[in-house]
Design a protein around this motif. Sequence first.
Motif, PDB file in Angstrom:
ATOM      1  N   ARG A 155      80.044  34.603   4.442  1.00 30.71           N
ATOM      2  CA  ARG A 155      81.496  34.543   4.572  1.00 30.71           C
ATOM      3  C   ARG A 155      81.923  35.421   5.739  1.00 30.71           C
ATOM      4  NH1 ARG A 155      83.993  33.926  -0.420  1.00 30.71           N
ATOM      5  NH2 ARG A 155      85.713  35.097   0.495  1.00 30.71           N
ATOM      6  N   ASP A 157      85.060  36.747   5.948  1.00 30.36           N
ATOM      7  CA  ASP A 157      86.242  37.574   5.639  1.00 30.36           C
ATOM      8  C   ASP A 157      85.887  38.995   5.192  1.00 30.36           C
ATOM      9  OD1 ASP A 157      85.125  36.908   3.268  1.00 30.36           O
ATOM     10  OD2 ASP A 157      86.980  36.258   2.294  1.00 30.36           O
ATOM     11  N   VAL A 158      84.677  39.421   5.468  1.00 27.83           N
ATOM     12  CA  VAL A 158      84.276  40.786   5.129  1.00 27.83           C
ATOM     13  C   VAL A 158      83.863  41.479   6.421  1.00 27.83           C
ATOM     14  CG1 VAL A 158      82.665  42.208   3.813  1.00 27.83           C
ATOM     15  CG2 VAL A 158      83.463  40.033   2.866  1.00 27.83           C
ATOM     16  N   ASP A 159      84.282  42.699   6.582  1.00 31.34           N
ATOM     17  CA  ASP A 159      83.903  43.463   7.773  1.00 31.34           C
ATOM     18  C   ASP A 159      82.404  43.813   7.684  1.00 31.34           C
ATOM     19  OD1 ASP A 159      83.282  45.616   9.476  1.00 31.34           O
ATOM     20  OD2 ASP A 159      85.369  46.237   9.548  1.00 31.34           O
ATOM     21  N   ILE A 162      81.636  47.495   7.105  1.00 29.08           N
ATOM     22  CA  ILE A 162      81.926  47.965   5.740  1.00 29.08           C
ATOM     23  C   ILE A 162      80.878  47.460   4.764  1.00 29.08           C
ATOM     24  CG2 ILE A 162      83.535  47.650   3.811  1.00 29.08           C
ATOM     25  CD1 ILE A 162      85.799  48.050   5.721  1.00 29.08           C
ATOM     26  N   LEU A 163      80.456  46.224   4.957  1.00 28.15           N
ATOM     27  CA  LEU A 163      79.438  45.676   4.064  1.00 28.15           C
ATOM     28  C   LEU A 163      78.125  46.439   4.218  1.00 28.15           C
ATOM     29  CD1 LEU A 163      78.790  43.571   1.963  1.00 28.15           C
ATOM     30  CD2 LEU A 163      78.181  41.981   3.795  1.00 28.15           C
ATOM     31  N   LEU A 165      77.754  49.488   5.279  1.00 27.41           N
ATOM     32  CA  LEU A 165      77.973  50.817   4.697  1.00 27.41           C
ATOM     33  C   LEU A 165      77.828  50.768   3.179  1.00 27.41           C
ATOM     34  CD1 LEU A 165      79.043  53.760   5.282  1.00 27.41           C
ATOM     35  CD2 LEU A 165      81.330  52.872   4.839  1.00 27.41           C
ATOM     36  N   THR A 166      78.404  49.738   2.587  1.00 29.98           N
ATOM     37  CA  THR A 166      78.356  49.601   1.130  1.00 29.98           C
ATOM     38  C   THR A 166      76.919  49.438   0.636  1.00 29.98           C
ATOM     39  OG1 THR A 166      80.539  48.592   1.100  1.00 29.98           O
ATOM     40  CG2 THR A 166      79.128  48.173  -0.796  1.00 29.98           C
ATOM     41  N   TRP A 168      74.174  50.177   2.207  1.00 27.59           N
ATOM     42  CA  TRP A 168      73.423  51.398   2.519  1.00 27.59           C
ATOM     43  C   TRP A 168      73.664  52.450   1.448  1.00 27.59           C
ATOM     44  CZ3 TRP A 168      75.901  55.693   5.654  1.00 27.59           C
ATOM     45  CH2 TRP A 168      75.052  56.802   5.722  1.00 27.59           C
ATOM     46  N   ARG A 169      74.933  52.665   1.110  1.00 27.21           N
ATOM     47  CA  ARG A 169      75.241  53.714   0.145  1.00 27.21           C
ATOM     48  C   ARG A 169      74.822  53.303  -1.267  1.00 27.21           C
ATOM     49  NH1 ARG A 169      74.712  58.111   2.145  1.00 27.21           N
ATOM     50  NH2 ARG A 169      75.534  58.880   0.200  1.00 27.21           N
ATOM     51  N   MET A 170      74.829  52.016  -1.527  1.00 26.89           N
ATOM     52  CA  MET A 170      74.337  51.540  -2.813  1.00 26.89           C
ATOM     53  C   MET A 170      72.850  51.864  -2.934  1.00 26.89           C
ATOM     54  SD  MET A 170      74.534  47.594  -4.178  1.00 26.89           S
ATOM     55  CE  MET A 170      73.240  46.963  -3.090  1.00 26.89           C
ATOM     56  N   VAL A 202      74.760  41.314  -4.279  1.00 22.68           N
ATOM     57  CA  VAL A 202      75.525  41.417  -3.041  1.00 22.68           C
ATOM     58  C   VAL A 202      75.372  40.152  -2.197  1.00 22.68           C
ATOM     59  CG1 VAL A 202      75.689  42.617  -0.833  1.00 22.68           C
ATOM     60  CG2 VAL A 202      75.524  43.931  -2.946  1.00 22.68           C
ATOM     61  N   VAL A 206      78.296  37.394  -0.866  1.00 21.90           N
ATOM     62  CA  VAL A 206      78.749  37.182   0.523  1.00 21.90           C
ATOM     63  C   VAL A 206      78.329  35.847   1.103  1.00 21.90           C
ATOM     64  CG1 VAL A 206      78.869  39.622   1.132  1.00 21.90           C
ATOM     65  CG2 VAL A 206      76.723  38.387   1.468  1.00 21.90           C
TER      66      VAL A 206
ATOM     67  N   ARG B 169      76.245  53.763  -8.724  1.00 27.52           N
ATOM     68  CA  ARG B 169      75.607  54.443  -7.604  1.00 27.52           C
ATOM     69  C   ARG B 169      76.208  53.991  -6.274  1.00 27.52           C
ATOM     70  NH1 ARG B 169      74.530  58.979  -8.805  1.00 27.52           N
ATOM     71  NH2 ARG B 169      73.473  59.097  -6.829  1.00 27.52           N
ATOM     72  N   MET B 170      76.671  52.763  -6.218  1.00 28.89           N
ATOM     73  CA  MET B 170      77.351  52.280  -5.016  1.00 28.89           C
ATOM     74  C   MET B 170      78.627  53.104  -4.805  1.00 28.89           C
ATOM     75  SD  MET B 170      78.633  48.381  -4.335  1.00 28.89           S
ATOM     76  CE  MET B 170      80.035  48.434  -5.460  1.00 28.89           C
ATOM     77  N   GLY B 173      77.743  56.598  -3.810  1.00 34.67           N
ATOM     78  CA  GLY B 173      77.284  56.646  -2.426  1.00 34.67           C
ATOM     79  C   GLY B 173      78.439  56.680  -1.454  1.00 34.67           C
ATOM     80  N   VAL B 201      82.828  42.149  -3.494  1.00 32.55           N
ATOM     81  CA  VAL B 201      81.554  41.473  -3.257  1.00 32.55           C
ATOM     82  C   VAL B 201      80.740  41.411  -4.545  1.00 32.55           C
ATOM     83  CG1 VAL B 201      79.316  41.708  -2.102  1.00 32.55           C
ATOM     84  CG2 VAL B 201      81.427  41.971  -0.787  1.00 32.55           C
TER      85      VAL B 201
END
Lengths: 209, 209
Positions: A155, A157-159, A162-163, A165-166, A168-170, A202, A206, B169-170, B173, B201
């Motif tokens: 998709r 419509d998601v940056d 940001i995706l 980053l999400t 990665w942090r997940m 995820v 997407v 955890r997401m 993070g 997402v």
Amino acid sequence: MGIAERREREKRERINTIILAARDLFFEKGYRATMDEIAERAELSKGTLYLYFKSKDELYISVILEGFHLLESRLKKELKGAKEVEERVRAVYYAFIDHCLENKAYFRTTQYFLTEDARANTSPDLVETINRSTGELMQYGVGVIREGMEKGVFRKDVDPFILALTVWRMATGILDLAVLESDTARGKRPYQEVFDTAIDVVLRGVRAG
Amino acid sequence: MGIAERREREKRERINTIILAARDLFFEKGYRATMDEIAERAELSKGTLYLYFKSKDELYISVILEGFHLLESRLKKELKGAKEVEERVRAVYYAFIDHCLENKAYFRTTQYFLTEDARANTSPDLVETINRSTGELMQYGVGVIREGMEKGVFRKDVDPFILALTVWRMATGILDLAVLESDTARGKRPYQEVFDTAIDVVLRGVRAG
DNA sequence: AGTTAATATGACCGGGAGTCATTATATAAC
DNA sequence: GTTATATAATGACTCCCGGTCATATTAACT
């Protein structure tokens, strides 16, 4: 000007000796390894350490950056073999996870610099160095996601940033737990199912269409 | 037996005085607040602190548990007002995030206990206490996800526990980053867009059909 | 060899966590 | 009310660690 060059070389060697000793001890004892111990392992006096590194934290950061270089090589290698979009996303994802699981001490050291405490003790430019390197590494994730969007697989419509980053942090969040329980689940990735579920959800979230 | 009871009560009051002073200082200065400072704030000597708490870390953990209770009240309150499945998931998600953003010191303190360093200094049973409490809190997430599956809103081929762990955890993070940059984005949640994208997402990824 | 520049050293300092012999206070016994 | 005993509080002290700096050592130059 051979002398100046030799001096330069010797200086680099000394720095390397210190980093090696520091890494050994940080791997062994974590952040609690002392400068005295590192000096002893490097067969140098403590004072000498401070000739080459401003602080214990600077030494720490040098070790972190070593880990970043390792990870970057791994990302490049894994991406070479992966063609299809989702395969490439997974390549980046698992390269990161496996790198962290195989080098737990690097991971812990890096995570430590997300704590207030560490940042408060560290000069802003060193923090900036870490942030910049982190940003560069994250571009691998941003890149494969953007490819996926351009090819119409994901998709739009998601940056992508940001995706990335999400995700990665997940991954980092789960790794926090996985690294703490290093003794469990011999033979396969600890938390394998959690990592798999996470990226599956995820990716499903997407996919275009 | 009024005397024994009064003694008991006074002991609890003293413990409370110490925790209050500790919390104040941890909020103010983070982990670097010293036991001497805490003693001074509590109008007690340092030795007295060690009569009631075995170590600085034990005091720390007491503050963490206070934060857990706050979060739990919030979760209960937010869940009361939410009926529809996804609304309930978001209620839990944002209750957690807002709690952490509004109580950054609690969050940092809690995160600190995911570091090797902290665990190495803390007695196993205290670590166990934290783990148990964490597990209890996570049940709020597991609960709303399971509800969603039972009502047919969510796919049933994902383990609710693993999904809750992943989302938790997401969020954690991203919070790591958001809490570090506390000064940015006045007036709204910092990283608002990241938190929103992340849950969008995931929800899209687990919707049935 | 003598002088200067560059490196290395480790005793020392400041500060913080945790201890413990001493002191103070409350309760009990008489 | 006074003395004895148990309980609680104190803060000077120890130990440890990161970081410093006056001094010593080594290398380079003349």
